[in-house]
Design a protein around this motif. Structure first.
Motif, PDB file in Angstrom:
ATOM      1  N   GLU A  35       0.841  -1.247  -0.022  1.00 37.25           N
ATOM      2  CA  GLU A  35       0.019  -0.113   0.189  1.00 37.25           C
ATOM      3  C   GLU A  35       0.945   1.427   0.021  1.00 37.25           C
ATOM      4  O   GLU A  35       0.614   2.187  -0.775  1.00 37.25           O
ATOM      5  CB  GLU A  35      -0.669  -0.141   1.229  1.00 37.25           C
ATOM      6  CG  GLU A  35      -1.937   1.159   1.209  1.00 37.25           C
ATOM      7  CD  GLU A  35      -2.625   1.306   2.400  1.00 37.25           C
ATOM      8  OE1 GLU A  35      -2.445   0.407   3.397  1.00 37.25           O
ATOM      9  OE2 GLU A  35      -3.332   2.337   2.643  1.00 37.25           O
ATOM     10  N   ALA A  36       2.036   1.174   0.806  1.00 36.91           N
ATOM     11  CA  ALA A  36       2.892   2.300   0.885  1.00 36.91           C
ATOM     12  C   ALA A  36       3.456   2.848  -0.473  1.00 36.91           C
ATOM     13  O   ALA A  36       3.349   3.788  -1.214  1.00 36.91           O
ATOM     14  CB  ALA A  36       3.771   1.932   1.806  1.00 36.91           C
ATOM     15  N   ARG A  39       0.992   4.189  -2.785  1.00 29.90           N
ATOM     16  CA  ARG A  39       0.873   5.586  -2.499  1.00 29.90           C
ATOM     17  C   ARG A  39       1.998   6.313  -2.761  1.00 29.90           C
ATOM     18  O   ARG A  39       1.828   7.809  -2.114  1.00 29.90           O
ATOM     19  CB  ARG A  39       0.343   5.700  -1.119  1.00 29.90           C
ATOM     20  CG  ARG A  39      -0.679   4.898  -0.598  1.00 29.90           C
ATOM     21  CD  ARG A  39      -1.865   5.789  -0.342  1.00 29.90           C
ATOM     22  NE  ARG A  39      -3.133   5.083   0.201  1.00 29.90           N
ATOM     23  CZ  ARG A  39      -4.011   5.398   0.955  1.00 29.90           C
ATOM     24  NH1 ARG A  39      -4.069   6.850   1.035  1.00 29.90           N
ATOM     25  NH2 ARG A  39      -5.251   4.754   1.259  1.00 29.90           N
ATOM     26  N   GLY A  40       3.100   5.955  -3.343  1.00 27.60           N
ATOM     27  CA  GLY A  40       3.997   6.773  -3.559  1.00 27.60           C
ATOM     28  C   GLY A  40       5.330   6.758  -2.475  1.00 27.60           C
ATOM     29  O   GLY A  40       6.214   7.540  -2.802  1.00 27.60           O
ATOM     30  N   VAL A  41       5.239   5.981  -1.591  1.00 28.30           N
ATOM     31  CA  VAL A  41       6.196   5.819  -0.794  1.00 28.30           C
ATOM     32  C   VAL A  41       7.567   5.071  -1.462  1.00 28.30           C
ATOM     33  O   VAL A  41       7.256   4.315  -2.187  1.00 28.30           O
ATOM     34  CB  VAL A  41       5.851   5.177   0.703  1.00 28.30           C
ATOM     35  CG1 VAL A  41       7.053   5.016   1.493  1.00 28.30           C
ATOM     36  CG2 VAL A  41       4.859   5.789   1.537  1.00 28.30           C
ATOM     37  N   TYR A  74       6.564   4.083  -7.110  1.00 25.64           N
ATOM     38  CA  TYR A  74       5.350   4.232  -8.152  1.00 25.64           C
ATOM     39  C   TYR A  74       5.388   5.702  -8.936  1.00 25.64           C
ATOM     40  O   TYR A  74       5.338   6.530  -8.131  1.00 25.64           O
ATOM     41  CB  TYR A  74       4.161   3.905  -7.472  1.00 25.64           C
ATOM     42  CG  TYR A  74       2.690   3.846  -8.389  1.00 25.64           C
ATOM     43  CD1 TYR A  74       3.032   3.063  -9.435  1.00 25.64           C
ATOM     44  CD2 TYR A  74       1.997   4.744  -8.271  1.00 25.64           C
ATOM     45  CE1 TYR A  74       1.871   2.981 -10.191  1.00 25.64           C
ATOM     46  CE2 TYR A  74       0.789   4.817  -9.016  1.00 25.64           C
ATOM     47  CZ  TYR A  74       0.499   3.896  -9.973  1.00 25.64           C
ATOM     48  OH  TYR A  74      -0.296   3.913 -10.612  1.00 25.64           O
ATOM     49  N   HIS A  75       5.510   5.654  -9.836  1.00 22.16           N
ATOM     50  CA  HIS A  75       5.140   6.708 -10.700  1.00 22.16           C
ATOM     51  C   HIS A  75       3.909   6.889 -11.133  1.00 22.16           C
ATOM     52  O   HIS A  75       3.541   6.354 -12.223  1.00 22.16           O
ATOM     53  CB  HIS A  75       6.215   6.964 -11.776  1.00 22.16           C
ATOM     54  CG  HIS A  75       6.451   8.160 -12.437  1.00 22.16           C
ATOM     55  ND1 HIS A  75       6.010   8.643 -13.550  1.00 22.16           N
ATOM     56  CD2 HIS A  75       6.957   9.453 -12.019  1.00 22.16           C
ATOM     57  CE1 HIS A  75       6.479  10.001 -13.857  1.00 22.16           C
ATOM     58  NE2 HIS A  75       6.876  10.297 -12.871  1.00 22.16           N
ATOM     59  N   ALA A  76       3.114   7.824 -10.523  1.00 19.64           N
ATOM     60  CA  ALA A  76       1.771   7.959 -10.552  1.00 19.64           C
ATOM     61  C   ALA A  76       1.267   8.383 -12.183  1.00 19.64           C
ATOM     62  O   ALA A  76       0.581   8.033 -12.691  1.00 19.64           O
ATOM     63  CB  ALA A  76       0.906   8.492  -9.595  1.00 19.64           C
ATOM     64  N   LEU A  77       2.079   9.305 -12.540  1.00 21.00           N
ATOM     65  CA  LEU A  77       1.616  10.075 -13.859  1.00 21.00           C
ATOM     66  C   LEU A  77       1.580   8.968 -14.845  1.00 21.00           C
ATOM     67  O   LEU A  77       0.907   9.055 -15.591  1.00 21.00           O
ATOM     68  CB  LEU A  77       2.734  11.028 -14.028  1.00 21.00           C
ATOM     69  CG  LEU A  77       2.240  12.180 -15.151  1.00 21.00           C
ATOM     70  CD1 LEU A  77       0.884  13.029 -14.596  1.00 21.00           C
ATOM     71  CD2 LEU A  77       3.592  13.160 -15.047  1.00 21.00           C
ATOM     72  N   ARG A  79       1.743   5.750 -14.432  1.00 18.02           N
ATOM     73  CA  ARG A  79       1.394   4.513 -13.676  1.00 18.02           C
ATOM     74  C   ARG A  79       2.362   3.494 -13.690  1.00 18.02           C
ATOM     75  O   ARG A  79       2.309   2.409 -14.507  1.00 18.02           O
ATOM     76  CB  ARG A  79      -0.005   4.027 -14.480  1.00 18.02           C
ATOM     77  CG  ARG A  79      -1.057   5.076 -14.309  1.00 18.02           C
ATOM     78  CD  ARG A  79      -2.460   4.227 -14.851  1.00 18.02           C
ATOM     79  NE  ARG A  79      -3.481   5.375 -14.909  1.00 18.02           N
ATOM     80  CZ  ARG A  79      -3.877   6.084 -16.033  1.00 18.02           C
ATOM     81  NH1 ARG A  79      -2.893   5.929 -17.097  1.00 18.02           N
ATOM     82  NH2 ARG A  79      -4.703   6.857 -15.853  1.00 18.02           N
ATOM     83  N   ARG A  82       9.125   1.944 -10.814  1.00 13.24           N
ATOM     84  CA  ARG A  82      10.198   2.098 -11.357  1.00 13.24           C
ATOM     85  C   ARG A  82      11.428   1.632 -10.068  1.00 13.24           C
ATOM     86  O   ARG A  82      11.090   1.794  -8.951  1.00 13.24           O
ATOM     87  CB  ARG A  82      10.714   3.641 -11.285  1.00 13.24           C
ATOM     88  CG  ARG A  82       9.739   4.184 -12.425  1.00 13.24           C
ATOM     89  CD  ARG A  82      10.272   5.762 -12.675  1.00 13.24           C
ATOM     90  NE  ARG A  82       9.518   6.196 -13.963  1.00 13.24           N
ATOM     91  CZ  ARG A  82       9.629   7.415 -14.343  1.00 13.24           C
ATOM     92  NH1 ARG A  82      10.110   8.255 -13.576  1.00 13.24           N
ATOM     93  NH2 ARG A  82       8.807   7.776 -15.331  1.00 13.24           N
TER      94      ARG A  82
END
Lengths: 173, 708
Positions: A35-36, A39-41, A74-77, A79, A82
């Motif tokens: 989950e972390a 969420r970008g951690v 995670y690179h949300a832009l 998706r 990395r």
């Protein structure tokens, strides 16, 4: 505490005038960690390698100590997941599993660039290699550090995996 | 030890404050060092809080022990500490509660659905932009692939360059199915080598007829599109066209910014509980450190405040036990300091006063002792009475003179004395008649079996200022009177001897001549009468002469020649002359008697006189008996002579030593006076009493010879 990470088939092989380490790490991210990441951690994994000269008459001599860090995020832009190594190289993966597969497969980590730089390491000698894989909790953001203290969810580390190395001769050009 | 602990405690407190401050900073600020060591800082804070808790516990235990031992000031200390502690607890708890609420609420308030939606929308916007760019690029790619498929193999390179120009694409490259670069066209001449697709991507592109994604080289985002190009001929292998296009910088940066914020927001949301926990933990630790610190401080302050009181209490106890040594002074300028200083001053004054009293008392004591020693060594008797004539003081001299220990008389009214009533009566009467301040009188006290005592008394009234009362001083005049009498008698005897003896010889001669001349001239009867008459005269004159000689001897007794003398031997010598005596003489002589000092001739006469007196007294009585004994009494030898004769007539007893007192028909009455005189000149004493049931008892004391 039982290790969450298993280190398997470690080996030290001669490569490009020096030596490289390969190994496989078997682990699963806990749901909390997953989950972390979602969420970008940024998760930072540390891989430690040590080469030890075992001495029966005295304390062991540490010949070499190397550390590599891998960052997974995670690179949300885009998706994408990395994986970046310390050198600034990074790879992108559409799924977390693909990214983890890369993290868990250590291939040709050049621990000794040139064997001639380490005269104390002699080919043909029997040494002991030690490898460890762990999640660096101290690099997590503060709130997670507090949660990480004493929590198994945030703990991801292997024991030192040791194996006997019969050092092959380095490849020469 | 205590001081060390206090210093250690304050050091720990200071250290704790610093660490705690660092913790606060690290919680609020984003410093890498603190972030890295955050758990360590938390742990150290917990340790400090625990150490402080231990310190407070130790202090409380100390206080409790003091309280249990009922050490003065411990209760005050406890109360002071409780007060200070409460003063710290209430505001601390209040601030803590408000802060925790505030922090929790504000953290909650960060998270807002709208914000989240906005961030997601922003992110979607970015994605959509990228997607549309990608779609654009892939359309271009499809068109280019279509055109390229109609170009033969050898013309594709130029076609590629042309098509790239036409479609204003950054790079366009052609790969074989195996991933080998066949041709490439690049807008940027410096970057000739295009990015190589991975075999997996090539495979995917072939099967899906198209593959597009956003790649990044770390800084910039790059759009990549893979499109398969069908072969020109039937037998020609298909190729794959790759187009890359940099995402416009502004769009990329904005999209990255939005995604960074979105990520942070997501992270925060994930860490929400952790964050609350961090703040709560920090605040709690702060509260605990502050509280325990306050308690520790309260202990020290309470101790400091109550220290002067303890000193005072100790001082009071010491003063009560008579210890006036100065206490440790508290040099502070507040009231407590003044209090202890005044207390010290007070004890110093007390000490001074006590010393003064002591000195005074010693002075009085010594003066009194001096007076008492004078009184005691006074040979005169002294009696002191108070105003009601109760006897208060008797000196040693009085006891000696009266031969009474005065037991039961001291503190008794003079009128009610059970003994010495004659003396008491005499004194009381004289004081009753007193007009002036002094009186003088002579009193003769009868002794039951001895000489009466003659006392010369002088009474005087004590001045009112010294408390009043009366004092009587008296002397034993018995000896003086006796000596005076004896001296007077000596003088009389000498004169008598002289005056009487002179006419005696002519009287005797005249009588003899009368007889001589007239004897022949007278008839028988006349001659006979003459003869008888003259003979009588002669005889009587001779007797008279003899008597006069005796008187002379008494008056002219020579001074004794004193020499060491064995009294027992002397007694034996004298007794030799009395072997034929009718009386039975029994001696009890002490065996090892030291020599006395005396004149042998005179003492022989003393013993002789006394023995003859006894014999004479017992003449004609049955079983006459004399006992002689000697013994040592201190520095004297006592010679006791007791007979069973008639004793002395009581009326004579007082004056037996005066000359011419005799019971014998033919005595001169000079025997005992001579004895008395000799004994006196030997510095001895002689006492004559009547023994019980009958007989005389003579007690002689003679001094021993002093050996050098």
């Amino acid at each position: 505490m039982a290790a969450e990470v298993e280190v398997s088939s470690p080996q030290l092989i001669a490569a490009d005038e020096g030596y490289a380490v390969s190994a496989d790490f078997q682990f699963e991210l806990s749901s909390r960690l997953e989950e972390a990441v979602m969420r970008g951690v940024v998760l930072t994994f540390l891989i430690d390698f040590e080469l030890v000269n075992k001495r029966w008459y005295w304390l062991d001599e540490k010949l070499l100590s190397r550390q590599m860090s891998l960052r997974l995020y995670y690179h949300a832009l885009t998706r994408q997941y990395r994986v970046a190594s310390g050198g600034g190289l990074h790879q992108s993966f559409p799924t977390l599993n693909e990214a983890l597969r890369v993290v868990s497969r250590l291939r040709s980590w050049q621990v000794i660039e040139k064997a001639s730089d380490f005269p104390q390491i002699k080919s043909g000698e029997g040494y002991r290699g030690a490898l460890r894989f762990k999640l660096d909790v101290t690099l997590l953001p503060k709130p997670f550090q507090i949660s990480a203290v004493g929590s198994r969810d945030w703990h991801l580390a292997s024991d030192w995996k040791t194996w006997n190395v019969n050092l092959p001769a380095p490849e020469s050009k | 030890m205590r001081r060390l602990l206090v210093i250690g405690g304050s050091l720990a407190g200071a250290f704790g404050a610093i660490v705690w401050f660092l913790l606060l900073i690290s919680t609020s600020a984003d410093t890498a060092i603190f972030e890295r060591h955050y758990p360590v800082l938390i742990g150290m804070n917990i340790l400090i809080a625990l150490a402080l808790l231990g310190l407070v516990g130790w202090q409380l235990r100390l206080l409790w022990l003091e309280h249990r031992a009922q050490i003065f000031g411990s209760r005050l200390k406890l109360r002071l500490m409780a007060m200070f502690g409460l003063m710290a607890v209430f505001p601390g708890a209040l601030v803590y509660g408000v802060s925790v609420q505030f922090v929790t609420r504000s953290i909650e308030s960060w998270f807002d659905v709208r914000v989240e939606k906005a961030l997601e929308a922003g992110l979607d916007l970015g994605r959509t932009s990228l997607d549309s760019l990608l779609a654009d690029l892939s359309t271009k790619g499809k068109n280019m692939a279509l055109e390229l498929s109609s170009v033969p193999e050898n013309g594709r390179r130029t076609a590629l360059i042309r098509l790239r120009e036409q479609n204003s694409v950054q790079t366009a490259s052609l790969f074989s199915a195996g991933g080998q670069l066949l041709a490439s066209a690049n807008a940027d001449l410096s970057d000739l080598m295009p990015r190589l697709p991975s075999p997996a991507q090539l495979k995917q592109a072939r099967s899906a007829r198209q593959l597009s994604w956003v790649d990044s080289d770390g800084k910039k985002m790059i759009l990549r599109v893979l499109v398969p190009v069908s072969g020109f001929g039937v037998f020609e292998e298909p190729r794959i066209l790759q187009l890359t296009q940099l995402v416009p910088e502004a769009l990329g940066a904005n999209a990255e910014a939005v995604q960074a914020v979105y990520r942070d927001y997501q992270e925060l949301q994930l860490a929400r509980t952790g964050l609350t926990r961090i703040y709560a933990l920090t605040l709690t630790l702060t509260l605990l450190v502050a509280l325990f610190g306050a308690f520790a401080l309260a202990f020290i302050m309470a101790r400091r405040l109550s220290a002067p009181l303890s000193i005072l209490a100790e001082g009071t106890r010491a003063v009560a036990q008579g210890d006036f040594s100065p206490r440790q002074a508290v040099y502070s300028r507040d009231e407590l300091g003044i209090l202890t200083q005044s207390f010290n001053r007070m004890t110093a004054q007390l000490e001074e006063a006590r010393l003064e009293t002591e000195r005074h008392r010693a002075e009085v004591e010594s003066a009194r002792a001096y007076l008492e020693s004078i009184l005691a060594n006074l040979s005169a008797g002294v009696l002191v009475f108070d105003r009601q004539f109760f006897l208060r003081t008797v000196n040693e001299g009085a006891l000696n003179i009266l031969g009474d220990n005065f037991e039961g008389l001291i503190g008794e009214e003079i009128q009610k004395w059970p003994r010495q009533s004659v003396l008491g009566q005499f004194i009381a009467e004289h004081f009753a008649m007193l007009e002036d301040t002094e009186w003088q009188g002579q009193l003769e006290l009868d002794c039951p079996n001895g000489m009466p005592q003659i006392l010369l008394l002088r009474g005087s009234r004590l001045p009112e200022t010294s408390g009043g009362g009366d004092v009587v001083v008296f002397d034993d005049m018995t000896r003086i009177v006796a000596a005076q009498r004896s001296a007077a008698w000596g003088e009389v005897a000498r004169r008598l001897a002289h005056e009487i003896k002179n006419p005696l010889t002519p009287i005797q001669l005249s009588a003899e001549r009368l007889q001589h001349k007239l004897a022949d001239k007278l008839t028988n009867s006349d001659a006979d009468m003459l003869k008888r008459g003259t003979q009588t005269i002669i005889n009587q004159v001779r007797a008279m002469k003899h008597m006069v000689d005796d008187f002379r001897d008494y008056a002219r007794l020579p001074a004794p020649e004193l020499a060491p003398l064995d009294i027992n031997a002397l007694i034996h010598e004298v007794l030799g002359l009395y072997e034929t005596s009718e009386a039975e003489i029994e001696t009890t002589l002490a065996g090892d008697l030291p020599p006395i000092i005396g004149d042998a001739t005179q003492l022989r006469q003393v013993i002789h006189n006394l023995l003859r007196n006894s014999e004479d007294a017992m003449e004609g009585r049955e079983n006459p008996r004399i006992e002689i004994s000697t013994e040592q009494r201190g520095r004297m030898v006592r010679l006791l002579m007791v007979d069973n004769g008639p004793g002395f007539p009581p009326e004579l007893l007082a004056r037996v030593f005066e000359p011419y007192i005799t019971t014998k028909a033919k005595g001169t009455g000079l025997g005992l006076p001579i004895v008395k005189k000799i004994i006196d000149e030997h510095h001895g004493t002689i006492t004559i009493n009547n023994a019980q049931p009958g007989g005389a008892e003579i007690d002689i004391r003679l001094p021993l010879h002093k050996e050098e």
